[in-house]
Design an enzyme around this catalytic site. Structure first.
Site, mmCIF file in Angstrom:
data_model
loop_
_atom_site.group_PDB
_atom_site.id
_atom_site.type_symbol
_atom_site.label_atom_id
_atom_site.label_comp_id
_atom_site.label_asym_id
_atom_site.label_seq_id
_atom_site.Cartn_x
_atom_site.Cartn_y
_atom_site.Cartn_z
ATOM 1 N N SER A 198 -1.599 2.378 2.382
ATOM 2 C CA SER A 198 -1.591 1.074 2.864
ATOM 3 C C SER A 198 -1.039 0.098 2.050
ATOM 4 O O SER A 198 -1.229 -1.282 1.720
ATOM 5 C CB SER A 198 -3.156 0.539 3.119
ATOM 6 O OG SER A 198 -3.883 0.583 1.935
ATOM 7 N N PHE A 207 2.517 -1.267 -0.314
ATOM 8 C CA PHE A 207 3.844 -1.810 0.247
ATOM 9 C C PHE A 207 4.568 -1.333 1.072
ATOM 10 O O PHE A 207 5.056 -1.443 2.307
ATOM 11 C CB PHE A 207 4.510 -2.516 -0.929
ATOM 12 C CG PHE A 207 4.057 -3.766 -1.621
ATOM 13 C CD1 PHE A 207 4.032 -4.964 -1.012
ATOM 14 C CD2 PHE A 207 3.339 -3.571 -2.862
ATOM 15 C CE1 PHE A 207 3.443 -6.221 -1.576
ATOM 16 C CE2 PHE A 207 3.025 -4.711 -3.298
ATOM 17 C CZ PHE A 207 2.872 -5.924 -2.873
ATOM 18 N N GLY A 208 4.890 0.147 0.666
ATOM 19 C CA GLY A 208 5.764 1.073 1.489
ATOM 20 C C GLY A 208 5.013 1.318 2.925
ATOM 21 O O GLY A 208 5.664 1.086 4.046
ATOM 22 N N VAL A 233 -6.365 11.232 1.931
ATOM 23 C CA VAL A 233 -5.526 12.388 2.531
ATOM 24 C C VAL A 233 -5.751 13.707 1.551
ATOM 25 O O VAL A 233 -5.239 13.605 0.385
ATOM 26 C CB VAL A 233 -4.086 12.057 2.805
ATOM 27 C CG1 VAL A 233 -3.420 13.257 3.081
ATOM 28 C CG2 VAL A 233 -3.998 11.127 3.814
ATOM 29 N N GLU A 284 2.180 -9.033 -19.425
ATOM 30 C CA GLU A 284 1.446 -10.145 -18.545
ATOM 31 C C GLU A 284 -0.114 -10.116 -18.984
ATOM 32 O O GLU A 284 -0.719 -11.317 -19.103
ATOM 33 C CB GLU A 284 1.580 -10.022 -17.197
ATOM 34 C CG GLU A 284 3.182 -10.371 -16.477
ATOM 35 C CD GLU A 284 3.445 -9.980 -15.318
ATOM 36 O OE1 GLU A 284 4.290 -10.442 -14.893
ATOM 37 O OE2 GLU A 284 2.508 -9.153 -14.547
ATOM 38 N N ALA A 296 7.484 -3.336 -6.156
ATOM 39 C CA ALA A 296 7.091 -3.376 -4.711
ATOM 40 C C ALA A 296 8.222 -3.643 -3.939
ATOM 41 O O ALA A 296 8.277 -3.100 -2.955
ATOM 42 C CB ALA A 296 6.288 -4.842 -4.649
#
Length: 481
Positions: free
Chosen positions: A19, A21-22, A86, A184, A333
């Site tokens: 679930s 970005f891809g 999975v 960051e 992303a």
């Protein structure tokens, strides 16, 4: 006992694994009535991973960057979202097997899009994870939030008791990895200690906290080029971050870590809080796919795919995102989003009888990283931005890609509180945040199976179509339950 309702023969079954970005953008692109999509993911949310460090440092709440997948896809009637990790993929039988708290479900497919992402890598030293959590999941971010704010609290207690050696160790924060995430994170730790917490303690001076950024490479943000790398290092040092390059971590324990310095000697750094932001490895499903398709894996476990993102010998199976080894496609992303959309387009082309096999072409929209308030770097082709313009661009881009208008507004408000003011609205921490992951690891899988599952292990084959009002689970032998 309900009789099974077969999926209409005209409906093409697509299983999407993951679930992120891809997986999310592939699913959204498959919004066509002739397609029945089943998304199977180990979490019930879509995670905006680039902002995890802001959850860890108290700027944003986890709900803002991790909306429920069901909510995101609620208006897409041809999609069902299923929770499950999975554990197996059978390319010949065209099935995906997923486990949910000890129960197995088998999902048949006509087309498969695997977007399982990547995990944190400690470069073969997985024991480091106990003392230096990674930055890949909401659990990681919440644990780090508890460790970071907890370190200041414990330092206050130690200082009041006169245990100054403990104070120094507690107020030393080490970030391993000088890529965008590490930069960051280090910058926000510096802002937190020198700006947010300055007036809140009576026995310690938060601004005296030592923030160390380590990397075995010879530059920060090395993929941005030498000019921006030099600028970033200088800006980090201005906000109080100690940057140590060509320095390799060789051991980590509860009280600190040992590093190999550029001259080859070993040095110990006493630090209670460590953050691991170095290295990723592909999801183990790549090995499963490689063994069955003959595809090669690179050193990070990423799988080599055909130019159109399909697996060798299996034009119905696509691999996208961080688990794929493609030249000139960074693990960001944008790469995953574009791959997911390309795979979905190929599936729809085949259904329409159009030509397929078009190679995936990555459109580079640039790279960026924020250092601290009003400081950031951005690179797109030959264009390089620094300072306030890059910081504003960073805010705009990340705000745009947050899923949902409500989350975008909430994020904007939190940023105003943190960047215009001094406060951080998400500073609640608990012992559970810090200790739960390790406690579950110590208790092991048997604890999960016996405490959460009250029925025997079952293996089920899902035959429900998303539009059916009733759901049916079939045992492998064909008997409905």
């Amino acid at each position: 006992m309900t009789a099974p309702t077969p999926t209409p023969a005209s409906t093409h079954r697509v299983v999407v694994v993951g679930s992120g970005f891809g997986g999310l953008f592939a699913t959204k692109a498959l919004d066509e009535p002739e397609v029945a999509v089943t998304m199977v993911a180990r979490t019930s949310h879509h995670l905006f991973q680039p902002l995890l460090y802001q959850v860890a440092t108290g700027i944003l709440s986890e709900g803002v960057i991790a909306p429920t997948t069901r909510d995101v896809l609620a208006s897409q009637d041809n999609v069902q979202v299923m929770l499950g990790d999975v554990t197996g993929i059978d390319l010949e039988a065209r099935t995906v097997t997923a486990g949910t708290v000890g129960q197995e479900t088998v999902y048949p497919y006509d087309s498969l899009i695997v977007a399982a992402g990547a995990n944190q890598s400690w470069f073969g030293n997985d024991s480091f994870a106990e003392f230096a959590p990674g930055m890949k999941t909401i659990d990681d971010a919440l644990e780090l939030r508890g460790r970071i704010y907890g370190a200041f609290e414990m330092a206050e207690v130690a200082a009041a008791a006169g245990r100054h050696d403990a104070v120094r160790r507690l107020l030393t924060f080490v970030v391993v990895g000088a890529g965008p995430t590490g930069v960051e994170m280090a910058g926000q730790l510096a802002e937190l200690s020198r700006r947010t917490l300055t007036k809140e303690f009576r026995h310690i001076e938060p601004g005296s906290a030592r923030i160390i950024l380590l990397d075995a490479a010879d530059a920060v943000l090395s993929s941005f080029g030498p000019g921006l790398a030099t600028r970033t290092k200088r800006d980090l040092e201005k906000v109080g971050v100690e940057v140590r390059l060509n320095t390799m971590v060789v051991d980590v324990d509860a009280g600190g870590l040992e590093v190999r310095t550029p001259d080859g000697s070993t040095e110990r750094i006493e630090a209670t809080t460590k953050v691991w932001a170095a290295g990723v490895q592909a999801n183990p499903l790549t090995r499963t796919l490689a063994e069955q398709s003959g595809a090669e894996l690179d050193r990070a476990g990423r799988i080599a795919v055909n130019p159109d993102l399909t697996l060798p010998g299996h034009p119905e199976v696509y691999a996208v995102g961080d688990m794929v080894a493609l030249e000139d496609v960074p693990g960001v992303a944008q790469g995953a989003i574009q791959m997911g959309r390309h795979a979905a387009d190929q599936v729809l082309r085949r259904l329409r009888g159009e030509e397929t096999g078009q190679p995936f072409e990555y459109f580079d929209k640039g790279s960026m990283a924020t250092i601290s308030r009003f400081r950031a770097v951005m690179k797109r082709g030959r264009i390089e931005l620094t300072g306030v313009p890059a910081w504003v661009a960073w805010l705009a881009v990340h705000l745009f890609y947050i899923i949902g208008f409500k989350s975008q507004v909430t994020t904007l408000m939190h940023w105003a509180v943190s960047f215009v003011g001094r406060d951080r609205s998400e500073r609640t921490v608990t012992e559970q945040q810090v200790l739960a992951r390790l406690a579950m690891e110590y208790l092991g899988e048997d604890f999960l199976r016996t405490s959460l599952r009250k029925e025997p292990v079952e293996r089920r084959t899902l035959t429900r179509h998303p539009s059916d009002e009733t759901s049916v689970d079939e045992e492998p032998g064909g008997q409905s339950s």
